[in-house]
Design a protein around this motif. Structure first.
Motif, PDB file in Angstrom:
ATOM      1  N   ARG A  87       0.777  -1.239  -0.011  1.00 46.29           N
ATOM      2  CA  ARG A  87       0.206  -0.083  -0.016  1.00 46.29           C
ATOM      3  C   ARG A  87       0.909   1.217  -0.061  1.00 46.29           C
ATOM      4  O   ARG A  87       0.318   2.349   0.423  1.00 46.29           O
ATOM      5  CB  ARG A  87      -0.858  -0.069   1.160  1.00 46.29           C
ATOM      6  CG  ARG A  87      -2.078  -0.926   1.038  1.00 46.29           C
ATOM      7  CD  ARG A  87      -3.200  -0.998   2.086  1.00 46.29           C
ATOM      8  NE  ARG A  87      -3.647   0.301   2.378  1.00 46.29           N
ATOM      9  CZ  ARG A  87      -4.709   0.881   1.580  1.00 46.29           C
ATOM     10  NH1 ARG A  87      -5.327  -0.089   0.706  1.00 46.29           N
ATOM     11  NH2 ARG A  87      -5.073   2.058   1.603  1.00 46.29           N
ATOM     12  N   VAL A  88       1.876   1.202  -0.459  1.00 48.11           N
ATOM     13  CA  VAL A  88       2.992   2.532  -0.573  1.00 48.11           C
ATOM     14  C   VAL A  88       2.318   3.146  -1.675  1.00 48.11           C
ATOM     15  O   VAL A  88       1.648   2.881  -2.821  1.00 48.11           O
ATOM     16  CB  VAL A  88       4.233   1.897  -1.071  1.00 48.11           C
ATOM     17  CG1 VAL A  88       5.073   3.314  -1.530  1.00 48.11           C
ATOM     18  CG2 VAL A  88       4.935   1.248  -0.189  1.00 48.11           C
ATOM     19  N   PRO A  89       2.061   4.671  -1.445  1.00 45.95           N
ATOM     20  CA  PRO A  89       1.449   5.608  -2.226  1.00 45.95           C
ATOM     21  C   PRO A  89       2.152   5.554  -3.588  1.00 45.95           C
ATOM     22  O   PRO A  89       3.671   5.465  -3.616  1.00 45.95           O
ATOM     23  CB  PRO A  89       1.730   6.981  -1.302  1.00 45.95           C
ATOM     24  CG  PRO A  89       1.864   6.743  -0.093  1.00 45.95           C
ATOM     25  CD  PRO A  89       2.356   5.272   0.017  1.00 45.95           C
ATOM     26  N   GLY A  90       1.334   5.542  -4.749  1.00 45.30           N
ATOM     27  CA  GLY A  90       2.182   5.527  -5.938  1.00 45.30           C
ATOM     28  C   GLY A  90       2.787   3.990  -6.242  1.00 45.30           C
ATOM     29  O   GLY A  90       3.900   3.783  -6.792  1.00 45.30           O
ATOM     30  N   SER A  91       2.344   3.057  -5.729  1.00 52.68           N
ATOM     31  CA  SER A  91       2.900   1.668  -5.632  1.00 52.68           C
ATOM     32  C   SER A  91       3.229   1.240  -6.981  1.00 52.68           C
ATOM     33  O   SER A  91       4.219   0.447  -7.208  1.00 52.68           O
ATOM     34  CB  SER A  91       2.077   0.700  -4.841  1.00 52.68           C
ATOM     35  OG  SER A  91       0.621   0.528  -5.292  1.00 52.68           O
ATOM     36  N   LEU A  92       2.259   1.472  -7.956  1.00 53.69           N
ATOM     37  CA  LEU A  92       2.708   1.086  -9.225  1.00 53.69           C
ATOM     38  C   LEU A  92       3.574   1.631  -9.967  1.00 53.69           C
ATOM     39  O   LEU A  92       4.457   0.996 -10.441  1.00 53.69           O
ATOM     40  CB  LEU A  92       1.257   0.935 -10.104  1.00 53.69           C
ATOM     41  CG  LEU A  92       1.388   0.406 -11.487  1.00 53.69           C
ATOM     42  CD1 LEU A  92       1.509  -1.286 -11.294  1.00 53.69           C
ATOM     43  CD2 LEU A  92      -0.058   0.599 -12.435  1.00 53.69           C
ATOM     44  N   GLY A  93       3.908   3.048  -9.681  1.00 51.11           N
ATOM     45  CA  GLY A  93       5.004   3.792  -9.965  1.00 51.11           C
ATOM     46  C   GLY A  93       6.283   3.368  -9.729  1.00 51.11           C
ATOM     47  O   GLY A  93       7.277   3.170 -10.157  1.00 51.11           O
ATOM     48  N   VAL A  94       6.292   3.129  -8.098  1.00 52.30           N
ATOM     49  CA  VAL A  94       7.471   2.725  -7.506  1.00 52.30           C
ATOM     50  C   VAL A  94       7.630   1.290  -8.071  1.00 52.30           C
ATOM     51  O   VAL A  94       8.768   0.897  -8.263  1.00 52.30           O
ATOM     52  CB  VAL A  94       7.099   2.685  -5.887  1.00 52.30           C
ATOM     53  CG1 VAL A  94       8.202   1.870  -5.206  1.00 52.30           C
ATOM     54  CG2 VAL A  94       6.933   3.900  -5.462  1.00 52.30           C
ATOM     55  N   ALA A  95       6.744   0.443  -8.259  1.00 48.51           N
ATOM     56  CA  ALA A  95       7.024  -0.813  -8.775  1.00 48.51           C
ATOM     57  C   ALA A  95       7.647  -1.036 -10.170  1.00 48.51           C
ATOM     58  O   ALA A  95       8.500  -1.830 -10.372  1.00 48.51           O
ATOM     59  CB  ALA A  95       5.897  -1.562  -8.857  1.00 48.51           C
ATOM     60  N   THR A  96       7.244   0.177 -10.922  1.00 48.89           N
ATOM     61  CA  THR A  96       8.097   0.277 -12.215  1.00 48.89           C
ATOM     62  C   THR A  96       9.595   0.460 -12.028  1.00 48.89           C
ATOM     63  O   THR A  96      10.331  -0.218 -12.745  1.00 48.89           O
ATOM     64  CB  THR A  96       7.317   1.488 -12.974  1.00 48.89           C
ATOM     65  OG1 THR A  96       6.155   1.209 -13.050  1.00 48.89           O
ATOM     66  CG2 THR A  96       8.062   1.665 -14.228  1.00 48.89           C
ATOM     67  N   VAL A  97       9.746   1.246 -10.915  1.00 42.03           N
ATOM     68  CA  VAL A  97      11.267   1.584 -10.629  1.00 42.03           C
ATOM     69  C   VAL A  97      11.953   0.303 -10.228  1.00 42.03           C
ATOM     70  O   VAL A  97      13.222  -0.042 -10.811  1.00 42.03           O
ATOM     71  CB  VAL A  97      11.566   2.632  -9.755  1.00 42.03           C
ATOM     72  CG1 VAL A  97      13.067   2.825  -9.390  1.00 42.03           C
ATOM     73  CG2 VAL A  97      10.905   4.067 -10.259  1.00 42.03           C
ATOM     74  N   GLY A  98      11.336  -0.477  -9.229  1.00 36.01           N
ATOM     75  CA  GLY A  98      11.859  -1.483  -8.857  1.00 36.01           C
ATOM     76  C   GLY A  98      12.092  -2.892  -9.611  1.00 36.01           C
ATOM     77  O   GLY A  98      12.919  -3.373  -9.743  1.00 36.01           O
TER      78      GLY A  98
END
Length: 423
Positions: A87-98
């Motif tokens: 549930r990190v804010p912007g989780s899909l965007g953070v997942a893109t970086v990860g």
């Protein structure tokens, strides 16, 4: 000689001539017009540029990346990262970086990462409300992290050109690469909160454990490769060979997602990409040899010494030059042409060559997604179907973030060197 080594190659670059053609054209014209050396030396110098044991690692790591891509490893890593983020804010965007960072630790090919991550996550980014400009900029810039995260083809080339330890370069790139990924992720979180982007889901321990089990063979590969190099059990070339064998076993017998025919197709793609890189290596060796016997490195060193620049001023100047060059040249070409010229300057001001290799790689990684000729931009346009002007505007905020990270990497050498001291 200024025309044959400067004006003509630059003119050919502007009209879109392949890099190896413009290097070879400039070198041959210089040979025929100004040098007394027999033209027979041309092919001897070119083949001599390929006689470097470190270059053997390139086809192995490229083949390993192609095998992991054919086996569908990227999709498993993306699912694992999404399960981890929760549930990190912007989780899909953070997942893109990860996901880009993890895939880079397997393939080391920036454009391949942009294609894989873009196909999988771009539709979800648009659905969540990021918008085409932000989403395309995120995908294009995240792929550039691969240039710095080992195993990195760019670091292998720098190590060969600068005669530096490739294991040390690999290890030195870990913390700077993670720094860029963390700063990118933090920026995505801040922008997601400002744009009121909904969270993609919640953290579920059971789902995370299930996806971890499925992704474990893929996650183990970069740890294995870096581990055997770091502890001295294998050279980068040998580790690359083990990586190919491991990827083949995982794709064929563990995941059962790759046929022997797809293995051969991956080998063919790897052979083509290896040939594209090595022909640049050969022509760049010839071009650099001519520059060296013409006294260009010596003249540049004397000019720099006459200016009496402090190391921090020298690094700032080099950063500006490399950022500009990165907008026009791919990392392979830039490293092979510039490293022989810059190394005497680096040593004359007392900058550690390993640290400088990370600085140079970080600069050229930014060039992968900066206008007008960043390769990632054109891959994103092809894969995502987004107009170039939209991607150009989208990558600018991420370029600023990575330039800030570049300054930290440049002026905090221990970030790069701390892990290398035990090798």
């Amino acid at each position: 000689m200024i025309w044959t080594l400067g004006a003509i190659p630059i003119s050919l670059l502007v009209i879109g001539t392949p890099i190896f053609v413009l290097l070879l054209t400039g070198a041959i014209l210089t040979f025929l017009s100004f040098l007394t050396v027999s033209p027979v030396a041309i092919h001897q110098i070119m083949f001599g540029g390929l006689e470097n044991y470190a270059l053997l690692a390139i086809p192995f790591f490229i083949f390993a990346g192609e095998l992991m891509g054919a086996a569908g490893i990227a999709d498993r890593l993306i699912v694992w990262v999404l399960a981890l983020i929760g549930r990190v804010p912007g989780s899909l965007g953070v997942a893109t970086v990860g996901a880009s960072t993890l895939i880079g630790a397997i393939s080391g090919a920036s454009v391949a990462t942009v294609a894989a991550v873009g196909k999988s996550l771009y539709p979800g980014l648009i659905r969540d409300g990021y918008g085409p400009r932000f989403a395309s900029g995120l995908v294009s810039s995240s792929g550039a992290i691969d240039i710095l995260i080992p195993p990195s083809i760019a670091m292998i080339l720098y190590g060969a050109a600068a005669e530096q330890s490739i294991p040390k370069l690999f290890v030195a790139g870990v913390l700077p690469g993670l720094l860029i990924a963390l700063m990118m992720a933090a920026f995505v979180v801040v922008r997601a909160v400002q744009m009121d982007i909904p969270r993609s889901g919640k953290f579920d321990l059971r789902q995370f454990l299930c996806t971890s089990w499925g992704a474990l063979p893929a996650l183990f590969m970069p740890a294995f490769v870096l581990g055997v190099i770091y502890f001295g059990y294998a050279s980068p070339t040998e580790a690359g060979g083990f990586a190919c064998l491991y990827a083949m076993i995982v794709g064929r017998y563990v995941y059962r997602s790759m046929s022997w025919g797809e293995v051969l197709e991956a080998a063919a793609r790897a052979a083509m990409l290896t040939a594209q890189i090595l022909v640049i290596v050969a022509t760049a060796a010839l071009f650099s040899w001519i520059l060296t016997i013409s006294g260009v490195p010596r003249a540049m060193t004397e000019w720099l010494q006459s200016m009496q620049l402090a190391p921090w001023m020298f690094l700032m100047t080099i950063n500006i030059i490399l950022l500009i060059i990165g907008c026009f040249l791919d990392p392979t070409s830039a490293i092979l042409v510039l490293t022989p010229l810059l190394m005497p300057l680096v040593k004359s001001v007392g900058v550690d060559p390993i640290h400088f290799g990370i600085v140079m790689t970080a600069n050229l990684a930014i060039g992968m997604f900066t206008p007008p000729f960043g390769l990632n931009i054109f891959v994103a346009r092809s894969v995502l179907g987004v107009p170039l002007e939209t991607i150009y505007r989208g990558v600018l905020p991420f370029a600023v973030v990575q330039i800030v990270a570049l300054l930290i990497i440049t002026y905090w050498p221990d970030l790069s060197l701390v892990l290398t001291r035990s090798i």
